[in-house]
Design a protein around this motif. Sequence first.
Motif, mmCIF file in Angstrom:
data_model
loop_
_atom_site.group_PDB
_atom_site.id
_atom_site.type_symbol
_atom_site.label_atom_id
_atom_site.label_comp_id
_atom_site.label_asym_id
_atom_site.label_seq_id
_atom_site.Cartn_x
_atom_site.Cartn_y
_atom_site.Cartn_z
ATOM 1 N N ASP A 97 0.812 -1.224 0.000
ATOM 2 C CA ASP A 97 0.000 0.000 0.000
ATOM 3 C C ASP A 97 0.842 1.270 0.000
ATOM 4 O O ASP A 97 0.338 2.370 -0.221
ATOM 5 N N VAL A 98 2.137 1.141 0.263
ATOM 6 C CA VAL A 98 3.019 2.303 0.424
ATOM 7 C C VAL A 98 3.395 2.857 -0.950
ATOM 8 O O VAL A 98 3.812 2.119 -1.837
ATOM 9 N N VAL A 99 3.243 4.186 -1.106
ATOM 10 C CA VAL A 99 3.598 4.840 -2.371
ATOM 11 C C VAL A 99 4.853 5.702 -2.234
ATOM 12 O O VAL A 99 5.415 6.137 -3.236
ATOM 13 N N ALA A 100 5.304 5.972 -1.011
ATOM 14 C CA ALA A 100 6.568 6.672 -0.757
ATOM 15 C C ALA A 100 7.000 6.351 0.672
ATOM 16 O O ALA A 100 6.161 6.246 1.566
ATOM 17 N N LEU A 101 8.298 6.181 0.874
ATOM 18 C CA LEU A 101 8.830 5.829 2.185
ATOM 19 C C LEU A 101 10.052 6.693 2.475
ATOM 20 O O LEU A 101 10.870 6.925 1.586
ATOM 21 N N PHE A 102 10.162 7.157 3.728
ATOM 22 C CA PHE A 102 11.269 8.011 4.145
ATOM 23 C C PHE A 102 11.997 7.412 5.337
ATOM 24 O O PHE A 102 11.362 6.970 6.296
ATOM 25 N N GLU A 103 13.307 7.444 5.278
ATOM 26 C CA GLU A 103 14.164 7.253 6.441
ATOM 27 C C GLU A 103 14.863 8.585 6.647
ATOM 28 O O GLU A 103 15.356 9.187 5.689
ATOM 29 N N LEU A 104 14.900 9.059 7.889
ATOM 30 C CA LEU A 104 15.452 10.367 8.211
ATOM 31 C C LEU A 104 16.634 10.245 9.154
ATOM 32 O O LEU A 104 16.667 9.362 10.009
ATOM 33 N N LYS A 105 17.554 11.185 9.027
ATOM 34 C CA LYS A 105 18.664 11.309 9.970
ATOM 35 C C LYS A 105 18.969 12.783 10.146
ATOM 36 O O LYS A 105 18.937 13.565 9.192
ATOM 37 N N PHE A 106 19.281 13.149 11.389
ATOM 38 C CA PHE A 106 19.731 14.498 11.720
ATOM 39 C C PHE A 106 20.889 14.324 12.678
ATOM 40 O O PHE A 106 20.713 13.776 13.769
ATOM 41 N N LYS A 107 22.063 14.754 12.282
ATOM 42 C CA LYS A 107 23.244 14.565 13.111
ATOM 43 C C LYS A 107 23.993 15.882 13.248
ATOM 44 O O LYS A 107 24.089 16.657 12.306
ATOM 45 N N SER A 108 24.540 16.093 14.449
ATOM 46 C CA SER A 108 25.253 17.340 14.745
ATOM 47 C C SER A 108 26.713 17.119 15.107
ATOM 48 O O SER A 108 27.359 18.023 15.604
ATOM 49 N N ASP A 109 27.219 15.917 14.903
ATOM 50 C CA ASP A 109 28.636 15.696 15.194
ATOM 51 C C ASP A 109 29.273 14.917 14.053
ATOM 52 O O ASP A 109 28.586 14.383 13.199
ATOM 53 N N SER A 110 30.569 14.864 14.065
ATOM 54 C CA SER A 110 31.290 14.186 12.984
ATOM 55 C C SER A 110 32.011 12.936 13.480
ATOM 56 O O SER A 110 32.974 12.499 12.890
ATOM 57 N N SER A 111 31.535 12.363 14.564
ATOM 58 C CA SER A 111 32.194 11.194 15.138
ATOM 59 C C SER A 111 31.980 9.958 14.274
ATOM 60 O O SER A 111 31.120 9.923 13.391
ATOM 61 N N GLN A 112 32.739 8.929 14.546
ATOM 62 C CA GLN A 112 32.597 7.666 13.826
ATOM 63 C C GLN A 112 31.201 7.086 14.049
ATOM 64 O O GLN A 112 30.643 6.474 13.148
ATOM 65 N N SER A 113 30.622 7.306 15.222
ATOM 66 C CA SER A 113 29.285 6.762 15.485
ATOM 67 C C SER A 113 28.258 7.342 14.515
ATOM 68 O O SER A 113 27.312 6.656 14.125
ATOM 69 N N THR A 114 28.428 8.592 14.100
ATOM 70 C CA THR A 114 27.511 9.201 13.140
ATOM 71 C C THR A 114 27.586 8.467 11.807
ATOM 72 O O THR A 114 26.564 8.126 11.223
ATOM 73 N N ALA A 115 28.789 8.217 11.321
ATOM 74 C CA ALA A 115 28.951 7.473 10.069
ATOM 75 C C ALA A 115 28.356 6.079 10.196
ATOM 76 O O ALA A 115 27.721 5.572 9.266
ATOM 77 N N ASP A 116 28.519 5.450 11.357
ATOM 78 C CA ASP A 116 27.948 4.120 11.586
ATOM 79 C C ASP A 116 26.427 4.164 11.531
ATOM 80 O O ASP A 116 25.798 3.269 10.970
ATOM 81 N N TRP A 117 25.796 5.208 12.122
ATOM 82 C CA TRP A 117 24.338 5.340 12.074
ATOM 83 C C TRP A 117 23.854 5.504 10.640
ATOM 84 O O TRP A 117 22.844 4.948 10.247
ATOM 85 N N MET A 118 24.573 6.279 9.866
ATOM 86 C CA MET A 118 24.217 6.473 8.462
ATOM 87 C C MET A 118 24.284 5.146 7.716
ATOM 88 O O MET A 118 23.377 4.795 6.966
ATOM 89 N N LYS A 119 25.352 4.406 7.945
ATOM 90 C CA LYS A 119 25.517 3.117 7.277
ATOM 91 C C LYS A 119 24.418 2.143 7.692
ATOM 92 O O LYS A 119 23.937 1.360 6.875
ATOM 93 N N ASN A 120 24.001 2.183 8.960
ATOM 94 C CA ASN A 120 22.906 1.325 9.413
ATOM 95 C C ASN A 120 21.614 1.655 8.674
ATOM 96 O O ASN A 120 20.864 0.757 8.289
ATOM 97 N N ASP A 121 21.323 2.945 8.497
ATOM 98 C CA ASP A 121 20.111 3.321 7.775
ATOM 99 C C ASP A 121 20.203 2.949 6.297
ATOM 100 O O ASP A 121 19.205 2.579 5.684
ATOM 101 N N LEU A 122 21.396 3.020 5.718
ATOM 102 C CA LEU A 122 21.556 2.576 4.329
ATOM 103 C C LEU A 122 21.303 1.070 4.214
ATOM 104 O O LEU A 122 20.685 0.617 3.253
ATOM 105 N N ARG A 123 21.759 0.309 5.210
ATOM 106 C CA ARG A 123 21.468 -1.135 5.213
ATOM 107 C C ARG A 123 19.958 -1.375 5.320
ATOM 108 O O ARG A 123 19.426 -2.289 4.694
#
Length: 186
Positions: A97-123
């Motif tokens: 039934d879904v016609v559009a889907l969004f995953e969102l991220k808002f990050k305010s730091d440049s730590s390795q954990s931020t890159a890891d969160w982004m990669k998790n959402d890409l997975r």
Amino acid sequence: MVSKKVQNIINQTIKEIWLKNIPKDFNDGYIVNEDCLKMSLCYHLRRKLATILKENNLRIYTEKYFPNIKKKPDIIIAEMREAYTENSLYESIREEDVVALFELKFKSDSSQSTADWMKNDLRKMKVYVQNSKLQCPLYFAVIYEVECVWLHWMDGRSTKNWAADRITELDAGRIDGRMKYEVHSY
């Protein structure tokens, strides 16, 4: 299912919101975290797509859990079922039934954990493409509130393979000290 024309209107509206409305909301101090980004996107989607939503029996939902893929997208636009046998409308919404889907991220730091969160959402996006009944466009919307070298997160392998013709990145971040907003459709 919605027509190609309606799908194109929704897609163009999403991109317009990202490039025009989200920067204004961010600059005016309305977006300070992921939940604020979600509220802003939902507000502009409802405002700009009101007629399309009503005419096509579409609704905007947040955090809808899909048990088949064990995921909960941040925002979906889905066809509302008029007749359903489940206990509630919420339970009646299916992946198809879904016609559009969004995953969102808002990050305010440049730590390795931020890159890891982004990669998790890409997975997670890859799971949506490869392991679900979702046949809709997918949007990965990211505000990265630090200095960036580039704004997109997908690489050549993903964009030529599983993400091709399925995913649009809505990216924002600081380049040379100024917030920049981009759209990357693959």
